[in-house]
Design a protein around this motif. Structure first.
Motif, PDB file in Angstrom:
ATOM      1  N   LYS A  42       0.812  -1.213   0.000  1.00 10.50           N
ATOM      2  CA  LYS A  42       0.000   0.000   0.000  1.00 10.50           C
ATOM      3  C   LYS A  42       0.851   1.270   0.000  1.00 10.50           C
ATOM      4  N   ASP A  68      -6.289   2.868   8.916  1.00 10.12           N
ATOM      5  CA  ASP A  68      -6.457   1.737   8.002  1.00 10.12           C
ATOM      6  C   ASP A  68      -7.396   0.717   8.639  1.00 10.12           C
ATOM      7  N   SER A  90      -0.696   8.299   2.225  1.00 14.25           N
ATOM      8  CA  SER A  90      -0.625   7.124   3.088  1.00 14.25           C
ATOM      9  C   SER A  90       0.460   7.381   4.126  1.00 14.25           C
TER      10      SER A  90
END
Length: 348
Positions: A42, A68, A90
């Motif tokens: 990710k 998450d 992220s």
């Protein structure tokens, strides 16, 4: 007999294979490696490194942070790595704990385990510049560790070689503190020597990934990433909190880019040393972690920036209440406000 021997060897081989499969990753279990691999798919992440829980909590409670859902966090080697998103970034967030050692270990783990494209380190700090105020948020361009000393023997002076200096282990390039300059004055105002003599500040030995293993380099002032520092110019008009309950600061806090910040395993609550650090090194923010983050990021060739909100004028002397405990929560919130805005600028 022969068939029985073959069967024993097969069983032995299976057992050895099973053991070796389980331990192939050394101290890292297979289940942990699978989670790390899954999260790295990710990535890459923006790493966010925070010293303490009271500085971390405002970020986790921010409406901007979305955790998450599949793997909110991963515990590894005494650290908890939290995953989520801030704006379009992220992020993986880690709390270090107090001190250079904890900050360095946590930063190295972060960069070793995960795909990290950059690091943002934030928290509160003591202030060495009386022109700034509690609640102001500083973004230094350079960081140094000022806790590595060569303490010179009594009787030697600035023109004398330090112990092991001729071997390249130590240097007089950075400068020193002369303790006799801080003696209490005698009745005759006569200057006397101090048995503590001089302590010379030393650069760190580093072993960068772009260097040759076991061939040391040296670093004292470590610059933050140029792109990040330039982007921070857009933070200067940000509105920050100025009150804790009914206690308000004389003016609204500001965001300011400054020249230098310093770190050491020392909580500086001494005005004489604060003034020395400001005059000697042009230092503003004083803390116990940032230089460790900077040094690890330099060695790992990872871009970074440090954002530190001022919680007190180190050693006292300001016109406002100077207890760090009074304004620590305000400083932490202001640091988080600046971090969130910086990350939104990165995303755009």
């Amino acid at each position: 007999m022969e068939s029985h021997l073959k069967m024993v060897l097969v069983v032995f081989f299976v057992l050895v294979l099973g053991i070796s499969t389980r331990t192939v990753d050394g101290a890292v279990s297979q289940s942990t490696m699978k989670k790390i691999d899954r999260m790295n798919r990710k990535g890459p992440y923006l790493g966010i490194i925070v010293p303490n829980s009271f500085e971390l909590t405002p970020l986790l409670q921010s409406a901007s942070f979305v955790t998450d859902q599949k793997l909110p966090s991963l515990d590894f080697s005494g650290r908890r790595f939290r995953f989520g998103r801030l704006d379009n970034q992220s992020v993986v967030i880690a709390m270090t704990g107090l001190s250079m050692l904890n900050a360095g270990v946590t930063t190295q783990l972060l960069l070793t385990l995960f795909k990290v494209k950059g690091v943002v380190h934030y928290g509160i700090a003591g202030n060495a510049d009386p022109q700034l105020q509690i609640g102001d948020v500083t973004i230094p361009q350079y960081w140094a560790h000022t806790g590595l000393w060569n303490w010179q023997r009594f009787g030697d002076g600035p023109d004398d070689l330090l112990s092991l200096e001729s071997f390249g282990d130590y240097t007089r390039d950075v400068g020193y503190i002369k303790f006799s300059e801080f003696n209490n004055k005698t009745e005759t105002e006569k200057s006397v020597d101090n048995f503590l003599n001089n302590a010379w500040y030393q650069p760190e030995e580093i072993f960068p990934v772009y260097g040759t293993p076991e061939i040391r380099q040296h670093a004292f002032w470590v610059p933050v990433n140029k792109k990040y520092f330039a982007l921070a110019q857009q933070l200067l008009d940000l509105k920050l909190q100025s009150c804790v309950n009914t206690t308000c600061l004389p003016r609204a806090p500001i965001v300011v880019r400054v020249h230098r910040g310093i770190s050491a395993n020392v909580f500086v609550d001494n005005s004489a040393y604060r003034q020395f650090l400001n005059s000697k090194f042009n230092a503003t923010a004083i803390d116990m972690e940032s230089a460790a983050v900077a040094l690890v990021c330099k060695q790992q060739k990872t871009p970074f920036i440090v954002i530190r909100a001022l919680s007190d004028l180190a050693g006292g002397g300001s016109s406002v209440s100077n207890e760090a405990s009074t304004f620590a929560s305000l400083a932490a919130q202001n640091a988080v406000t600046v971090v969130l805005k910086f990350i939104s600028l990165l995303s755009s």
